[in-house]
Design an enzyme around this catalytic site. Structure first.
Site, PDB file in Angstrom:
ATOM      1  N   SER A   1      36.242  39.868 -17.027  1.00  0.00           N
ATOM      2  CA  SER A   1      35.064  38.954 -16.816  1.00  0.00           C
ATOM      3  C   SER A   1      35.000  38.029 -18.094  1.00  0.00           C
ATOM      4  CB  SER A   1      33.844  40.269 -16.940  1.00  0.00           C
ATOM      5  OG  SER A   1      32.648  39.033 -16.989  1.00  0.00           O
TER       6      SER A   1
ATOM      7  N   TYR B   1      29.840  47.038 -21.605  1.00  0.00           N
ATOM      8  CA  TYR B   1      30.707  46.526 -20.488  1.00  0.00           C
ATOM      9  C   TYR B   1      31.287  45.379 -21.435  1.00  0.00           C
ATOM     10  CZ  TYR B   1      31.562  43.816 -16.381  1.00  0.00           C
ATOM     11  OH  TYR B   1      32.051  42.868 -15.361  1.00  0.00           O
TER      12      TYR B   1
END
Length: 272
Positions: free
Chosen positions: A140, A153
Site C-alpha cells: 500500500s 497496518y
C-alpha cells in the site's frame, strides 16, 4: 505435473484478489483461491469457469499458519507446481496507537506480514526446484504515507515492502522474481472501510478528501490493480525484481489538494 501455469492468490473472494484471479485465468493460468470460510467465492469461480481454467479453493484464516502451509501442500498435490504467488489478503482496524489492543496489532501483523513471509518461503521451495517463479506482495502507499489511524497496518505494509527486497535478494539467483505493488485508494470493501463509525456521510467526506489529493481525481477499480499484478508476473516484466510499483493515480507525489490549487490558480485548476 499440470501443463498450465498455476497462480495462488490470497484474499481471492473479491476486490483486488478476485479480479486478479480472473485475470490470471484469462491469461491461461489455473488458480488456487485462498479466502476466509465465510467468504462467497462463487462470483469469482463462475468467471474463472467461463475462461476454461480450473481452480482449487482453500478456505481458512491466514492468521493460522498451518492453514497457509496446507494450502501450498494442496496446490502441489493437485497440480505439482506453483508459478505465481500473490500475497493480497489483508486485515486492519481503524484505530490509533493510543487505543489499539494487542490482539488487533498481532492479528494485523499475522495476516499482513507473517503469512505472506511464510507463504513465500513455502512456495519458493517449489519454485526453486524449477528455477523460476514470481512472488507479488500487495502492499500500500501507506507503507510510506501514514495517517495516524492504522498503526499495525502501516507498520505491516512498510515491513512487507522491506521483505520484498530481502526475498528478491535471496531468491533471485534461483530465477524467482519478487515484487511489491503499492495501490492507493481502491474501490473495494476494505477501501470503503475508512470511518470508525461507518456513517455514510463520514465515509463520503473522507472519500472526497482523498480524491482531492489524487491527480486522476478518482479511486481505482480493482481490475486496474489486477492488470498490473498479472503484467508483473509475465515475461514482459522479466527484468523487474526487488522493487515496488506504485499504482495510486499520482497521489503519493502530491503535496496539496486540488481545492487549494484552485484558490491559488483558479483559471488553471477549476473547482470540480
Amino acid at each position: 505435473m499440470n501443463q498450465r501455469p498455476v497462480a495462488m492468490i490470497t484474499g481471492a473472494a473479491g476486490g483486488i484478489g478476485g479480479e486478479t484471479a480472473v485475470r490470471f485465468a484469462e491469461q491461461g493460468y489455473d488458480c488456487v483461491l485462498l479466502a476466509l470460510p465465510g467468504d462467497d467465492l462463487q462470483p469469482v469461480t463462475s468467471r474463472i469457469e467461463q475462461t476454461g481454467a480450473q481452480f482449487l479453493t482453500c478456505l481458512g484464516d491466514l492468521a493460522d499458519l498451518d492453514y497457509a502451509r496446507s494450502a501450498v501442500e494442496q496446490c502441489i498435490s493437485h497440480w505439482g507446481r506453483i508459478d505465481v504467488l500473490v500475497n493480497n489478503a489483508a486485515w486492519r482496524e481503524i484505530t490509533s496507537m493510543r487505543k489499539i489492543e494487542l490482539a488487533s496489532w498481532e492479528k494485523t501483523l499475522r495476516v499482513c506480514l507473517t503469512a505472506p513471509a511464510f507463504l513465500s518461503r513455502w512456495c519458493a521451495e517449489h519454485m526453486e526446484a524449477r528455477q523460476r517463479g514470481v512472488i507479488i506482495n500487495v502492499s500500500s502507499i501507506q507503507s510510506q504515507m501514514a495517517a495516524g489511524i492504522a498503526p499495525a497496518y502501516v507498520a505491516a505494509k512498510g515491513a512487507l515492502d522491506s521483505l520484498t527486497y530481502e526475498l528478491a535478494t535471496l531468491y533471485g539467483p534461483s530465477g524467482i522474481r519478487v515484487l511489491s505493488v503499492n495501490p492507493g485508494a481502491i474501490d473495494t470493501a476494505m477501501g470503503k472501510d475508512i470511518a470508525t463509525d461507518q456513517q455514510q456521510a463520514t465515509s463520503q467526506k473522507i472519500r472526497q478528501a482523498s480524491e482531492d489529493m489524487i491527480p486522476l481525481r478518482r479511486w481505482a477499480q480493482p481490475e486496474e490493480i489486477a492488470r498490473v499484478i498479472v503484467m508483473l508476473a509475465s515475461d514482459d516484466a522479466s527484468y523487474l525484481t526487488g522493487t515496488t510499483i506504485t499504482v495510486d493515480g499520482g497521489w503519493k507525489q502530491q503535496c496539496s489538494p486540488y481545492s487549494i490549487k484552485h484558490l491559488q490558480l483558479p483559471s488553471e485548476f477549476p473547482q470540480n
